[in-house]
Design an enzyme around this catalytic site. Structure first.
Site, PDB file in Angstrom:
ATOM      1  N   ALA A   1      63.704  46.550 -43.417  1.00 58.18           N
ATOM      2  CA  ALA A   1      63.796  47.394 -44.603  1.00 58.18           C
ATOM      3  C   ALA A   1      64.135  46.517 -45.799  1.00 58.18           C
ATOM      4  O   ALA A   1      64.495  45.529 -45.669  1.00 58.18           O
ATOM      5  CB  ALA A   1      64.534  48.453 -44.449  1.00 58.18           C
ATOM      6  N   LYS A   2      63.720  46.987 -47.006  1.00 57.34           N
ATOM      7  CA  LYS A   2      64.285  46.681 -48.099  1.00 57.34           C
ATOM      8  C   LYS A   2      64.402  47.557 -49.149  1.00 57.34           C
ATOM      9  O   LYS A   2      63.758  48.652 -49.092  1.00 57.34           O
ATOM     10  CB  LYS A   2      63.215  45.421 -48.785  1.00 57.34           C
ATOM     11  CG  LYS A   2      63.827  44.583 -49.815  1.00 57.34           C
ATOM     12  CD  LYS A   2      64.943  43.494 -49.132  1.00 57.34           C
ATOM     13  CE  LYS A   2      64.907  42.188 -49.642  1.00 57.34           C
ATOM     14  NZ  LYS A   2      65.337  41.222 -48.703  1.00 57.34           N
TER      15      LYS A   2
END
Ligand code: GLU
Length: 422
Positions: A111-112
């Site tokens: 994720a980011k």
């Protein structure tokens, strides 16, 4: 399928991520349906939220959390504060996290997240309010078993403390495992602060061994002087290497005889930049990348080594402390010129590996010693390096493609085993 390179705009990080993925998927002969699924990513969340600024005005900020994959475990990845944060950029960086975690064999997806803002003009109180409100907005998505946040560009342990506190208030009890990279006093882990750099230096050590380079007296240039850049320079100097040049977003400094990284850091703390440190000559970020050094470590942001300047990179080993600093065309140019590339998902994987150690300690309510942590980090990095190196040799591909082949192959396997619902 032949990859038509013209269809990718390498000045866009998302195109770079797609091209890197497509090259690996092609080598793996991945099923087209699976390929489409893995390329696109799973969930994206855009939030807009108001923050009261110090002057009393209300400013609306935009932020994102992209969960590229949760196939191998909870989503995992950093949060950045930067004026150039975009949804496409988050998509690319979230995918890199999926590949990084898979390459290092951590039980995570990728994720980011980020908020589009300029932390350089915000007060600490404004940053705190932005962090807390952003956390509140994305709270439905995050948690120790869902999505675990960490520091990234312009965020640090203090930011993580605010996120953890806000999320814990919402839940009504303390939830240390929702973030990693926390301060030690509230469940952080020893060794996390320097872990990205430490992992990078372990990988450089292995790269030096396989390329017959003695690190004692080897020359080094480091782009970026944040947590990753500073600690990489420091740790390389501790191994006997000579740090010739370092830089930050304002510019760079160099000294043929070697820089004292602690003095440079003191200068940066006093003035806001490395530029102008006593006893150094100035150079630009561009010039730094083209210095005739043994080891070049880009630790700033994406898109630094491109078709334009890759032909002028003269380093023997290029280790990517940053995410996405080199474009695919530049990769080919570097490979042709014999530069040994340690790609981002390998070179900077020490950060998320130590994050994983922190999360395991939080889950088990245990604390490990720094010695233990560094030993474990060394063994993860060394194993991953040699897996990539062996595959690169046996397949005749460069290190980035080998790293992605391993990572993408592992995620594909997980997806195949889990099957398609319903
Ligand atoms: N932001 C770091 C990275 O890009 C660390 C991520 C993490 O620890 O979750 O790898």
């Amino acid at each position: 399928m032949v990859i038509d390179r013209q269809r990718y705009d390498e000045s866009r990080l998302l195109d770079v991520a797609h091209l890197q993925f497509d090259i690996a998927a092609e080598h793996l002969g991945l099923d087209p349906g699976l390929r489409e699924l893995m390329r696109a990513g799973q969930r994206e969340f855009t939030v807009r939220f108001p923050v009261r600024m110090d002057d009393g005005s209300i400013h609306v900020f935009q932020g994102y959390r992209v969960q590229h994959s949760i196939s191998r475990g909870p989503a995992k990845g950093g949060v950045r504060f930067h004026p150039e944060v975009t949804l496409d950029g988050m998509r690319a960086l979230a995918a890199l996290m999926t590949w990084k975690c898979a390459l290092l064999n951590l039980p995570y997806g990728g994720a980011k997240g980020g908020v589009r803002c300029n932390p350089k003009v915000l007060s600490p109180a404004e940053l705190e309010r932005i962090t807390r409100r952003f956390t509140w907005e994305i709270a439905p998505l995050i948690g120790p078993d869902q999505d675990i946040l960490a520091p990234d560009v312009n965020t640090d342990s203090r930011t993580m403390a605010w996120i953890m506190d806000t999320f814990s208030i919402l839940k009504g009890y303390t939830v240390p495992g929702v973030v990693t990279g926390k301060p030690l006093e509230i469940g952080g882990s020893l060794g996390r602060e320097a872990a990205t750099a430490q992992g990078c230096v372990f990988a450089i050590r292995e790269a030096a061994i396989v390329s017959g380079l003695d690190l004692e007296g080897a020359t080094v240039a480091v782009q970026g002087f944040g947590k990753v850049g500073f600690h990489s320079a420091r740790l390389m100097a501790e191994l006997g290497a000579r740090i010739i040049a370092v830089s930050d977003s304002q510019g760079g400094v160099m000294a043929e005889t070697g820089l004292d990284v602690h003095e440079i850091r003191a200068h940066k703390q006093a003035t806001g930049s490395v530029v102008g440190a006593p006893g150094t000559a100035s150079l630009t970020n561009r010039q730094l990348l083209e210095l005739p050094v043994d080891i070049l470590i880009p630790c700033a942001i994406e898109g630094q080594i491109t078709a334009d300047n890759a032909g002028r990179v003269r380093a023997r080993i290029l280790a990517e402390g940053a995410n996405g600093p080199t474009t695919p065309t530049a990769d080919d140019i570097l490979a042709e010129r014999g530069v040994f590339l340690v790609p981002d998902i390998l070179a900077n994987g020490g950060g998320v590996t130590a994050s994983y150690f922190e999360w395991v300690q939080n889950t088990q309510k245990l604390f490990w010693s720094e010695e233990d942590i560094n030993k474990k980090l060394d063994s993860v990095m060394t194993r991953a390096f040699h897996e990539v190196y062996q595959l690169a040799r046996s397949e005749g591909v460069h290190m980035r493609t080998a790293a992605l082949m391993l990572a993408v192959g592992r995620v594909a396997k997980a997806k195949q085993l889990r099957g398609v619902f319903p």
